[in-house]
Scaffold this motif. Structure first.
Motif: not given
Ligand SMILES: Cc1cc2nc3c(=O)[nH]c(=O)nc-3n(C[C@H](O)[C@H](O)[C@H](O)COP(=O)(O)OP(=O)(O)OC[C@H]3O[C@@H](n4cnc5c(N)ncnc54)[C@H](O)[C@@H]3O)c2cc1C
Length: 388
Positions: A8-21, A91-105
């Motif tokens: 879920g975090l991977s998909a949320a990050n990739w979609l947020a990075a391509t402009g999805w809210r 370690a993976l969970y924390r890094s992926l969460r952080q990057s999602l927070d950085d994108r304000s998702a």
């Protein structure tokens, strides 16, 4: 996004990075950092963190130089080069969460999805507490017992493979001298009769070095699994019993068998683990992954036995391919067409991984044809593609 673990975090990050809210709806009320398990990394698993976040691999994983097989007397009986890398779940969970927070998702805890409706351009998701969400796209990344899969494919159920994985994690520093020798700088395998055990190092989010082991053991007696899944409080789990909850009699019986059957250095590792935990091994092969504007990925779709060490990698690859398909200018005006293209790619990927992983499990647990010294079946599309 339904489910906020690694897929879920991977998909949320990739979609947020391509402009999805994006909003992630996660049933658990607390962050999932403490699952305490190791993961064999794959370039697909680390792609977002290295390519989009610019994180060095060493920030969240550790590599080894060797694959070793340890024989019954505890000596190394085969050794080859290895360029595998390993990470702690946290370690993976924390890094992926952080990057999602950085994108304000948004990542919403205590959001237990119970239903999903709609076959038009808008999908409605219902939560157990009566709240609802409406979305253009709903991604079911809610794991092996996916609610979204159950709604869309009620006839599909994960199948129990007939064996379980006992697992444990302990501090590298606490390992006795005799365990260090064959384990240092290596992923280590021991082939046993109808069983096998492997161990590798992992690095936590705070840089602590841990030692992870996974011991595959067949179920023999009827009712054994049901009994194993009842925890110390009498609660019945469906798929795994976490560390600290497995009943003492089961832990003691595991330690006794470890002492009798495992080579000394590996037995020492298992014996020193205070709270081993257990996961049931299952397969799942859904015929579809797209239902209008609803799709499934990660373990909510195909579930592969862990012998190819690529379940997380599959979820991450599906997530990346989904974002690519939806961003493709040729289908941008029609997400339905983009989802159709994606589904063809990922159905093939999932089915092939499940088949290859099942074969490896059958060879090791029942057929006795996994030879000492063999290259590992680790890989997402083919054995060997997990190496860095
Ligand atoms: C013994 C073993 C070893 C493994 N080793 C490796 C390895 O080395 N490398 C590798 O790549 N893979 C490995 N795997 C596979 C990997 O662990 C899984 O494929 C991966 O964790 C699946 O991630 P997921 O996000 O799809 O599912 P999960 O991690 O199960 O996450 C699902 C999430 O959805 C949430 N959820 C569930 N239902 C709902 C709901 N109704 N509403 C809201 N939220 C919900 C859950 O709380 C959870 O957070 C291994 C698996 C096992 C069993």
């Amino acid at each position: 996004m339904v489910g906020g673990s690694l897929a879920g975090l991977s998909a949320a990050n990739w979609l947020a990075a391509t402009g999805w809210r994006v909003e992630v709806l996660e049933r658990a009320s607390e962050p999932l950092e403490d699952r305490g398990a190791g993961i064999v990394l794959h370039p697909s698993t680390s792609r977002f963190l290295t390519e989009e976040q610019g994180l060095p691999l060493d920030d969240f994983s550790v590599g080894v130089e060797h694959l070793r097989y340890v024989g019954a007397d505890g000596s190394v009986v085969a050794q080859s080069d290895s360029r595998l890398r390993f990470a702690a779940y946290g370690a993976l969970y924390r890094s992926l969460r952080q990057s999602l927070d950085d994108r304000s998702a948004r990542y919403t805890h205590a959001a237990h999805v119970v239903a999903v409706h709609g076959n038009g351009p808008v999908v409605e998701v219902s939560l157990a507490d009566g709240r609802h969400r409406r979305a253009e796209l709903v991604v079911g990344a809610d794991g092996v017992h996916s609610t979204i899969r159950r709604v869309m494919l009620p006839e599909i159920r994960p199948e129990v493979a007939g064996y379980v994985a006992w697992r444990g994690v302990l501090d590298e520093e606490t390992l006795p001298e005799r365990a260090h020798l064959p384990l240092t700088g290596a992923i280590t395998y021991t082939i046993l009769e109808n069983s096998h055990i492997l161990t590798y190092p992992i690095r936590t989010a705070t840089g602590r070095m841990l030692r992870n082991w996974v011991w595959y053991r067949n179920l023999s007696a009827p009712g054994e699994l049901d009994d194993l899944l009842v925890d110390r409080e009498g609660e019945r789990h469906s798929l795994s019993v976490p560390a600290g909850a497995v009943r003492r009699e089961h832990v003691e019986s595991l330690l006794a068998v470890a002492d009798q059957t495992l080579p000394q250095p590996i037995a020492a590792l298992v014996g020193m683990t205070e709270e081993p935990f257990v996961q049931v091994i299952v397969d799942c092969t859904p015929p579809r992954m797209v239902f209008g504007r609803i799709c499934l990925l990660g373990d909510a779709a195909f579930v592969a036995r862990p012998h190819a060490a690529a379940g997380t990698a599959k979820g991450a690859e599906e997530a990346w391919l989904l974002s690519q398909a939806l961003a493709d200018p040729a289908t941008a005006a029609d997400p339905g067409e983009a989802l159709g293209t994606w589904e063809r790619q990922v159905l093939e990927l999932g089915a092939a991984l499940v088949a290859r992983s099942r074969r490896a499990g059958e060879r090791a647990q029942y057929e006795g044809t996994w030879e000492v010294g063999e290259p590992l079946p680790f890989g997402l599309r083919a054995s060997g593609d997990s190496e860095y």
